[in-house]
Design a protein around this motif. Structure first.
Motif, mmCIF file in Angstrom:
data_model
loop_
_atom_site.group_PDB
_atom_site.id
_atom_site.type_symbol
_atom_site.label_atom_id
_atom_site.label_comp_id
_atom_site.label_asym_id
_atom_site.label_seq_id
_atom_site.Cartn_x
_atom_site.Cartn_y
_atom_site.Cartn_z
ATOM 1 N N GLY A 191 -21.770 50.623 73.652
ATOM 2 C CA GLY A 191 -21.383 52.017 73.494
ATOM 3 C C GLY A 191 -19.999 52.108 72.888
ATOM 4 N N PHE A 192 -19.636 53.319 72.491
ATOM 5 C CA PHE A 192 -18.312 53.588 71.942
ATOM 6 C C PHE A 192 -17.551 54.537 72.866
ATOM 7 N N VAL A 193 -16.258 54.281 73.013
ATOM 8 C CA VAL A 193 -15.355 55.182 73.718
ATOM 9 C C VAL A 193 -14.324 55.642 72.687
ATOM 10 N N LEU A 194 -14.330 56.930 72.363
ATOM 11 C CA LEU A 194 -13.458 57.455 71.304
ATOM 12 C C LEU A 194 -12.318 58.239 71.928
ATOM 13 N N ASN A 195 -11.093 57.854 71.548
ATOM 14 C CA ASN A 195 -9.892 58.404 72.177
ATOM 15 C C ASN A 195 -8.921 58.977 71.137
ATOM 16 N N PRO A 196 -9.234 60.115 70.540
ATOM 17 C CA PRO A 196 -8.277 60.703 69.604
ATOM 18 C C PRO A 196 -7.035 61.209 70.335
ATOM 19 N N LEU A 197 -5.873 61.036 69.720
ATOM 20 C CA LEU A 197 -4.642 61.608 70.267
ATOM 21 C C LEU A 197 -4.201 62.834 69.488
ATOM 22 N N ASN A 198 -4.702 63.007 68.286
ATOM 23 C CA ASN A 198 -4.598 64.279 67.573
ATOM 24 C C ASN A 198 -5.817 64.406 66.665
ATOM 25 N N ARG A 199 -5.963 65.538 66.015
ATOM 26 C CA ARG A 199 -7.196 65.788 65.275
ATOM 27 C C ARG A 199 -7.272 65.036 63.950
ATOM 28 N N TYR A 200 -6.228 64.296 63.586
ATOM 29 C CA TYR A 200 -6.298 63.451 62.402
ATOM 30 C C TYR A 200 -7.024 62.130 62.670
ATOM 31 N N ASP A 201 -7.076 61.691 63.915
ATOM 32 C CA ASP A 201 -7.459 60.314 64.217
ATOM 33 C C ASP A 201 -8.904 59.975 63.855
ATOM 34 N N PHE A 202 -9.830 60.892 64.138
ATOM 35 C CA PHE A 202 -11.240 60.625 63.887
ATOM 36 C C PHE A 202 -11.821 61.691 62.964
ATOM 37 N N PRO A 203 -11.783 61.470 61.648
ATOM 38 C CA PRO A 203 -12.451 62.398 60.734
ATOM 39 C C PRO A 203 -13.941 62.477 61.070
ATOM 40 N N ILE A 204 -14.545 63.590 60.747
ATOM 41 C CA ILE A 204 -15.955 63.782 61.093
ATOM 42 C C ILE A 204 -16.829 62.711 60.460
ATOM 43 N N GLU A 205 -16.437 62.206 59.281
ATOM 44 C CA GLU A 205 -17.228 61.159 58.627
ATOM 45 C C GLU A 205 -17.238 59.880 59.471
ATOM 46 N N THR A 206 -16.122 59.569 60.116
ATOM 47 C CA THR A 206 -16.050 58.391 60.974
ATOM 48 C C THR A 206 -16.941 58.558 62.204
ATOM 49 N N VAL A 207 -16.900 59.743 62.798
ATOM 50 C CA VAL A 207 -17.722 59.998 63.983
ATOM 51 C C VAL A 207 -19.208 59.898 63.627
ATOM 52 N N GLU A 208 -19.581 60.446 62.479
ATOM 53 C CA GLU A 208 -20.988 60.373 62.070
ATOM 54 C C GLU A 208 -21.414 58.927 61.838
ATOM 55 N N PHE A 222 -18.926 58.025 74.302
ATOM 56 C CA PHE A 222 -18.117 58.732 75.287
ATOM 57 C C PHE A 222 -16.837 59.164 74.580
ATOM 58 N N MET A 223 -16.479 60.428 74.699
ATOM 59 C CA MET A 223 -15.387 60.944 73.877
ATOM 60 C C MET A 223 -14.427 61.821 74.679
ATOM 61 N N SER A 224 -13.147 61.559 74.504
ATOM 62 C CA SER A 224 -12.113 62.440 75.034
ATOM 63 C C SER A 224 -11.913 63.603 74.072
ATOM 64 N N VAL A 225 -11.807 64.808 74.604
ATOM 65 C CA VAL A 225 -11.704 66.008 73.771
ATOM 66 C C VAL A 225 -10.257 66.368 73.450
ATOM 67 N N GLN A 226 -9.327 66.071 74.342
ATOM 68 C CA GLN A 226 -7.980 66.635 74.252
ATOM 69 C C GLN A 226 -7.313 66.443 72.895
ATOM 70 N N GLY A 227 -7.428 65.234 72.332
ATOM 71 C CA GLY A 227 -6.741 64.966 71.074
ATOM 72 C C GLY A 227 -7.146 65.905 69.960
ATOM 73 N N PHE A 228 -8.431 66.277 69.917
ATOM 74 C CA PHE A 228 -8.895 67.186 68.866
ATOM 75 C C PHE A 228 -8.267 68.566 68.984
ATOM 76 N N LEU A 229 -7.789 68.918 70.174
ATOM 77 C CA LEU A 229 -7.222 70.249 70.393
ATOM 78 C C LEU A 229 -5.710 70.295 70.173
ATOM 79 N N ARG A 230 -5.068 69.144 70.070
ATOM 80 C CA ARG A 230 -3.608 69.111 69.957
ATOM 81 C C ARG A 230 -3.149 69.520 68.564
ATOM 82 N N VAL A 231 -2.212 70.462 68.531
ATOM 83 C CA VAL A 231 -1.560 70.858 67.285
ATOM 84 C C VAL A 231 -0.061 70.958 67.536
ATOM 85 N N GLY A 232 0.720 70.733 66.467
ATOM 86 C CA GLY A 232 2.159 70.843 66.591
ATOM 87 C C GLY A 232 2.587 72.295 66.719
ATOM 88 N N ASP A 233 3.574 72.530 67.551
ATOM 89 C CA ASP A 233 4.057 73.890 67.779
ATOM 90 C C ASP A 233 5.501 74.014 67.300
#
Length: 273
Positions: free
Chosen positions: A113-130, A140-151
């Motif tokens: 299996g794969f465990v995907l751990n993005p720390l921001n939304r740049y880490d895993f482009p949709i092409e890589t996930v596909e 198994f995927m952590s969601v938080q990184g995809f939601l992080r944006v700079g403020d």
């Protein structure tokens, strides 16, 4: 068969009250210590610009580095040393995506299996996930990184806020289990094509939504020392036990106990402490 955990390794500054310490970090780093104890047939794949960071992993022979031109940097500030559930984060928001071409030659032949751990939304482009979905193994995927944006910019870093992500529905579609906390759930909702949603809520425990909902009590921890990486530890413990026992409830209770053990000491989980 091998469990493959993928995501950035980081250089972190941790500030608790007035005390500062520098550490290696990142979800894949913290998870590797759990896998090393409970699911030793694993491989960690990290992206960074400093291969020396691998020496901090429990077994550097089980780490592959994708060299990039930057490294993720985080500042984790805990303003109240008597309440480590409160954390203020900032980051350099490194733009160092993990590409299909980065992975093709380093993935093992047989994968559990794969465990995907993005720390921001740049880490895993949709092409890589596909591409990873095409292996037809559990993801198994952590969601938080995809939601992080700079403020707000502070020197060379940005404070972090969480916001929805347009590609998230496509990225999560068909994933076996996603991991997030209650605040993140309030941002994205629960209408996703996934088998399991593992939702944590700090000292209030967690709940797992699959065919129904299973509530997991937090193991009481009177001696909280270091909560950095607690969620990553929970996630790895849950995945390890779920793959071995196939039971959601067993996996949740095991993860809660391991997370409690982790926060009683500084640094990543270790059974030797």
């Amino acid at each position: 068969m091998t469990l493959v955990a993928i995501g950035p390794v980081t250089k972190d500054l941790v500030i608790i009250g007035e005390e500062k310490s520098y550490k290696v970090g990142g979800a894949t780093y913290y998870q590797s210590f759990v896998f090393d104890e409970f699911y030793p047939d694993y491989l960690a794949i990290v992206n960074c610009s400093d291969s020396k960071l691998v020496s901090e992993f429990p077994d550097s022979d089980k780490v592959r580095v994708i060299l990039k031109d930057d490294t993720h940097y985080f500042i984790n500030r805990y303003p109240f040393d008597d309440n480590l559930n409160v954390r203020e984060q900032s980051s350099n928001f490194a733009n160092i995506p993990i590409l299909r071409s980065d992975l093709e030659d380093i993935l093992p032949e047989e994968i559990d299996g794969f465990v995907l751990n993005p720390l921001n939304r740049y880490d895993f482009p949709i092409e890589t996930v596909e591409y990873l979905k095409s292996f037809d193994v559990p993801i198994f995927m952590s969601v938080q990184g995809f939601l992080r944006v700079g403020d707000v910019q502070v020197n060379e870093n940005y404070t972090i806020k969480l916001d929805d992500f347009d590609d998230l529905t496509s990225i999560l579609s068909g994933v076996d289990a996603i991991f997030l906390d209650e605040s993140e759930l309030s941002i994205i909702g629960d209408e996703f094509d996934v088998d399991e949603m593992v939702i944590t809520n700090g000292s209030y425990g967690s709940r797992i939504i699959s065919d129904g909902e299973v509530k997991i009590d937090a193991v009481k921890c009177d001696d909280v020392v270091d909560t950095t990486g607690c969620g990553d530890t929970y996630m790895a413990a849950y995945i390890s036990q779920k793959l071995l026992s196939k039971s959601i409830e067993n996996a949740g209770n095991f993860a809660s106990a391991i997370a409690c053990d982790k926060i009683k000491n500084y640094g990543p989980y270790s059974i030797k402490k």
